[in-house]
Design a protein around this motif. Structure first.
Motif, PDB file in Angstrom:
ATOM      1  N   ASN A 120       0.794  -1.223   0.000  1.00 49.50           N
ATOM      2  CA  ASN A 120       0.000   0.000   0.000  1.00 49.50           C
ATOM      3  C   ASN A 120       0.828   1.274   0.000  1.00 49.50           C
ATOM      4  OD1 ASN A 120      -2.084  -1.853   0.202  1.00 49.50           O
ATOM      5  ND2 ASN A 120      -2.397  -1.534   2.382  1.00 49.50           N
ATOM      6  N   VAL A 121       2.127   1.149   0.250  1.00 45.26           N
ATOM      7  CA  VAL A 121       2.982   2.341   0.275  1.00 45.26           C
ATOM      8  C   VAL A 121       4.229   2.157  -0.610  1.00 45.26           C
ATOM      9  CG1 VAL A 121       4.282   3.956   1.709  1.00 45.26           C
ATOM     10  CG2 VAL A 121       2.187   2.920   2.596  1.00 45.26           C
ATOM     11  N   ILE A 122       5.033   1.156  -0.310  1.00 50.24           N
ATOM     12  CA  ILE A 122       6.298   0.990  -1.035  1.00 50.24           C
ATOM     13  C   ILE A 122       6.052   0.646  -2.497  1.00 50.24           C
ATOM     14  CG2 ILE A 122       8.449  -0.328  -1.179  1.00 50.24           C
ATOM     15  CD1 ILE A 122       8.292  -0.655   1.877  1.00 50.24           C
ATOM     16  N   HIS A 123       5.140  -0.288  -2.754  1.00 48.89           N
ATOM     17  CA  HIS A 123       4.851  -0.655  -4.137  1.00 48.89           C
ATOM     18  C   HIS A 123       4.128   0.477  -4.862  1.00 48.89           C
ATOM     19  CE1 HIS A 123       5.028  -5.184  -2.855  1.00 48.89           C
ATOM     20  NE2 HIS A 123       6.179  -4.557  -2.728  1.00 48.89           N
ATOM     21  N   LEU A 124       3.378   1.254  -4.127  1.00 44.20           N
ATOM     22  CA  LEU A 124       2.778   2.465  -4.690  1.00 44.20           C
ATOM     23  C   LEU A 124       3.862   3.385  -5.243  1.00 44.20           C
ATOM     24  CD1 LEU A 124       0.540   4.693  -5.020  1.00 44.20           C
ATOM     25  CD2 LEU A 124       1.024   5.302  -2.626  1.00 44.20           C
ATOM     26  N   ILE A 125       4.895   3.602  -4.462  1.00 42.67           N
ATOM     27  CA  ILE A 125       5.996   4.469  -4.886  1.00 42.67           C
ATOM     28  C   ILE A 125       6.717   3.868  -6.094  1.00 42.67           C
ATOM     29  CG2 ILE A 125       8.220   5.461  -4.190  1.00 42.67           C
ATOM     30  CD1 ILE A 125       7.077   5.619  -1.333  1.00 42.67           C
ATOM     31  N   HIS A 126       6.945   2.557  -6.064  1.00 44.29           N
ATOM     32  CA  HIS A 126       7.577   1.896  -7.218  1.00 44.29           C
ATOM     33  C   HIS A 126       6.763   2.157  -8.492  1.00 44.29           C
ATOM     34  CE1 HIS A 126      10.408   0.078  -4.644  1.00 44.29           C
ATOM     35  NE2 HIS A 126       9.836  -1.090  -4.422  1.00 44.29           N
ATOM     36  N   ALA A 127       5.439   1.989  -8.396  1.00 45.75           N
ATOM     37  CA  ALA A 127       4.591   2.119  -9.574  1.00 45.75           C
ATOM     38  C   ALA A 127       4.573   3.560 -10.091  1.00 45.75           C
ATOM     39  CB  ALA A 127       3.172   1.651  -9.255  1.00 45.75           C
ATOM     40  N   ILE A 128       4.429   4.510  -9.181  1.00 44.65           N
ATOM     41  CA  ILE A 128       4.405   5.906  -9.613  1.00 44.65           C
ATOM     42  C   ILE A 128       5.722   6.282 -10.275  1.00 44.65           C
ATOM     43  CG2 ILE A 128       4.327   8.305  -8.817  1.00 44.65           C
ATOM     44  CD1 ILE A 128       2.293   7.445  -6.736  1.00 44.65           C
ATOM     45  N   ASN A 129       6.830   5.898  -9.664  1.00 45.36           N
ATOM     46  CA  ASN A 129       8.128   6.248 -10.238  1.00 45.36           C
ATOM     47  C   ASN A 129       8.346   5.608 -11.608  1.00 45.36           C
ATOM     48  OD1 ASN A 129       8.683   7.803  -8.015  1.00 45.36           O
ATOM     49  ND2 ASN A 129      10.051   6.322  -7.044  1.00 45.36           N
ATOM     50  N   ALA A 130       7.805   4.409 -11.804  1.00 52.62           N
ATOM     51  CA  ALA A 130       7.970   3.739 -13.098  1.00 52.62           C
ATOM     52  C   ALA A 130       7.171   4.431 -14.197  1.00 52.62           C
ATOM     53  CB  ALA A 130       7.547   2.276 -12.986  1.00 52.62           C
ATOM     54  N   PHE A 131       5.958   4.863 -13.881  1.00 47.83           N
ATOM     55  CA  PHE A 131       5.088   5.452 -14.897  1.00 47.83           C
ATOM     56  C   PHE A 131       5.182   6.970 -14.968  1.00 47.83           C
ATOM     57  CE2 PHE A 131       2.954   1.348 -14.128  1.00 47.83           C
ATOM     58  CZ  PHE A 131       2.861   0.896 -15.440  1.00 47.83           C
ATOM     59  N   LEU A 132       5.896   7.590 -14.037  1.00 50.47           N
ATOM     60  CA  LEU A 132       5.973   9.044 -14.000  1.00 50.47           C
ATOM     61  C   LEU A 132       6.498   9.669 -15.293  1.00 50.47           C
ATOM     62  CD1 LEU A 132       5.544  11.638 -12.431  1.00 50.47           C
ATOM     63  CD2 LEU A 132       7.789  11.285 -11.347  1.00 50.47           C
ATOM     64  N   PRO A 133       7.533   9.105 -15.935  1.00 49.92           N
ATOM     65  CA  PRO A 133       7.979   9.703 -17.199  1.00 49.92           C
ATOM     66  C   PRO A 133       6.879   9.766 -18.254  1.00 49.92           C
ATOM     67  CG  PRO A 133       9.652   8.209 -16.368  1.00 49.92           C
ATOM     68  CD  PRO A 133       8.430   8.000 -15.513  1.00 49.92           C
ATOM     69  N   LEU A 134       5.970   8.789 -18.238  1.00 51.35           N
ATOM     70  CA  LEU A 134       4.857   8.803 -19.181  1.00 51.35           C
ATOM     71  C   LEU A 134       3.819   9.843 -18.784  1.00 51.35           C
ATOM     72  CD1 LEU A 134       4.254   4.976 -19.799  1.00 51.35           C
ATOM     73  CD2 LEU A 134       5.840   6.524 -20.940  1.00 51.35           C
ATOM     74  N   VAL A 135       3.557   9.952 -17.472  1.00 55.11           N
ATOM     75  CA  VAL A 135       2.597  10.953 -16.994  1.00 55.11           C
ATOM     76  C   VAL A 135       3.073  12.355 -17.356  1.00 55.11           C
ATOM     77  CG1 VAL A 135       1.506  11.948 -14.942  1.00 55.11           C
ATOM     78  CG2 VAL A 135       1.783   9.466 -15.123  1.00 55.11           C
ATOM     79  N   ARG A 136       4.377  12.572 -17.254  1.00 56.47           N
ATOM     80  CA  ARG A 136       4.936  13.886 -17.610  1.00 56.47           C
ATOM     81  C   ARG A 136       4.627  14.256 -19.067  1.00 56.47           C
ATOM     82  NH1 ARG A 136       9.893  12.636 -14.001  1.00 56.47           N
ATOM     83  NH2 ARG A 136       9.721  14.260 -12.395  1.00 56.47           N
ATOM     84  N   LYS A 137       4.503  13.243 -19.925  1.00 59.73           N
ATOM     85  CA  LYS A 137       4.244  13.496 -21.338  1.00 59.73           C
ATOM     86  C   LYS A 137       2.757  13.452 -21.677  1.00 59.73           C
ATOM     87  CE  LYS A 137       8.697  11.507 -22.723  1.00 59.73           C
ATOM     88  NZ  LYS A 137       9.363  10.401 -23.466  1.00 59.73           N
ATOM     89  N   GLY A 138       1.926  13.165 -20.692  1.00 59.68           N
ATOM     90  CA  GLY A 138       0.499  13.103 -20.931  1.00 59.68           C
ATOM     91  C   GLY A 138      -0.140  14.477 -20.912  1.00 59.68           C
ATOM     92  N   SER A 139      -1.433  14.514 -21.204  1.00 54.76           N
ATOM     93  CA  SER A 139      -2.168  15.776 -21.205  1.00 54.76           C
ATOM     94  C   SER A 139      -2.810  16.060 -19.850  1.00 54.76           C
ATOM     95  CB  SER A 139      -3.244  15.753 -22.292  1.00 54.76           C
ATOM     96  OG  SER A 139      -2.663  15.621 -23.566  1.00 54.76           O
ATOM     97  N   ALA A 140      -3.496  15.068 -19.263  1.00 56.80           N
ATOM     98  CA  ALA A 140      -4.194  15.284 -17.992  1.00 56.80           C
ATOM     99  C   ALA A 140      -3.229  15.351 -16.812  1.00 56.80           C
ATOM    100  CB  ALA A 140      -5.226  14.182 -17.771  1.00 56.80           C
ATOM    101  N   LYS A 141      -2.186  14.517 -16.849  1.00 56.95           N
ATOM    102  CA  LYS A 141      -1.150  14.503 -15.805  1.00 56.95           C
ATOM    103  C   LYS A 141      -1.765  14.286 -14.414  1.00 56.95           C
ATOM    104  CE  LYS A 141       1.728  17.825 -18.374  1.00 56.95           C
ATOM    105  NZ  LYS A 141       2.625  16.839 -18.994  1.00 56.95           N
ATOM    106  N   LYS A 142      -2.439  13.140 -14.224  1.00 58.18           N
ATOM    107  CA  LYS A 142      -3.090  12.838 -12.945  1.00 58.18           C
ATOM    108  C   LYS A 142      -2.634  11.483 -12.417  1.00 58.18           C
ATOM    109  CE  LYS A 142      -7.178  15.622 -14.006  1.00 58.18           C
ATOM    110  NZ  LYS A 142      -8.657  15.664 -14.149  1.00 58.18           N
TER     111      LYS A 142
END
Length: 265
Positions: A120-142
């Protein structure tokens, strides 16, 4: 086309997210799962709708998450509008114990606190950090974290819920993590949100006995007297999608219910 990744999508709330989002053919919906064992309904839905993509990954493994992110990038063309982290662990075999009952059970206490914290916390951080470069290139960025009203201090205090120690503390910690991401990423236009689905009629939210249902209902009615029972996954996700749609910089980093406020049930 808008693009969504639902982490933890094989059943329950995650599956309902995929169901509702994929109703719109202009949405690309990527469902990540950890195993095919419970993914029958998801795979059937994906076979019927070409805008659904199912990816097998392990949220405890940053390298595997990175591979999943690369797959998503190939599907979406390099960006990602909305990341929804729905994976969770409700606790261990000791989840029903109140805090005082762990006296002399130090190993059980450590497991009850640490195992939910990992997912609920550590794997959350892993997932966000992995997909963050894609979110940065998205339009909604949520970035959305599916939390719980049980992570709110007043719910435990007013409802007088003495157990679910690992689940409640890890959800509260996850809310803090999302606020930290907000503080770091807001200058990039990225919005984060901890979003509670309410009391939902799913495998994990359904009490096992009538007595357990009555106890839980009476507990929740102490903070919200009009509660009569769990809502459907369909209604909960429909309301959640409305909250996500309205998420802006002013609400980023907050903890909100499916109702867009702090009415949790």
């Amino acid at each position: 086309m808008s693009s969504w990744v639902i982490v933890g999508a094989s059943r329950g709330i995650g599956l309902e997210y995929v169901q509702q989002l994929s109703n719109d053919p202009n949405k690309i919906v990527v469902a990540t799962i950890r195993s095919q064992a419970s993914a029958g309904p998801l795979n059937q839905l994906a076979a019927e709708r070409k805008n659904i993509h199912v990816i097998l990954t392990d949220i405890s493994s940053p390298p595997k998450l990175q591979l999943a992110a690369e797959e998503v990038s190939n599907i979406t063309g390099g960006g990602l509008d909305v990341l929804v982290f729905n994976a969770f662990l409700p606790g261990t075999e000791a989840f029903q114990l109140p805090t005082t009952a762990f006296a002399g059970k130090e190993a059980e206490l450590e497991r009850e606190l640490i195992e939910p914290l990992k997912v609920n916390v550590i794997h959350l951080i892993h997932a966000i950090n992995a997909f963050l470069p894609l979110v940065r290139k998205g339009s909604a960025k949520k970035i959305i974290y599916i939390t719980s009203g049980n992570g709110d201090v007043n719910v435990s205090r007013i409802c007088e819920i003495p157990n679910l120690l690992g689940y409640c503390t890890s959800k509260a910690a996850g809310n803090i993590v999302m606020a930290k991401y907000h503080a770091e990423l807001k200058r990039e236009g990225i919005k984060t949100l901890s979003l509670s689905p309410g009391w939902v009629d799913t495998d994990s939210g359904r009490p096992e006995t009538p007595e357990a249902f009555d106890w839980l209902l009476s507990a929740f009615q102490k903070i919200q007297p009009d509660v009569t029972g769990p809502t459907t996954a369909e209604k909960s996700v429909r309301l959640q999608l409305g909250v996500i749609d309205e998420l802006d910089a002013g609400k980023s980093g907050m903890v909100l219910s499916q109702n867009g406020n702090d009415t949790w049930f």
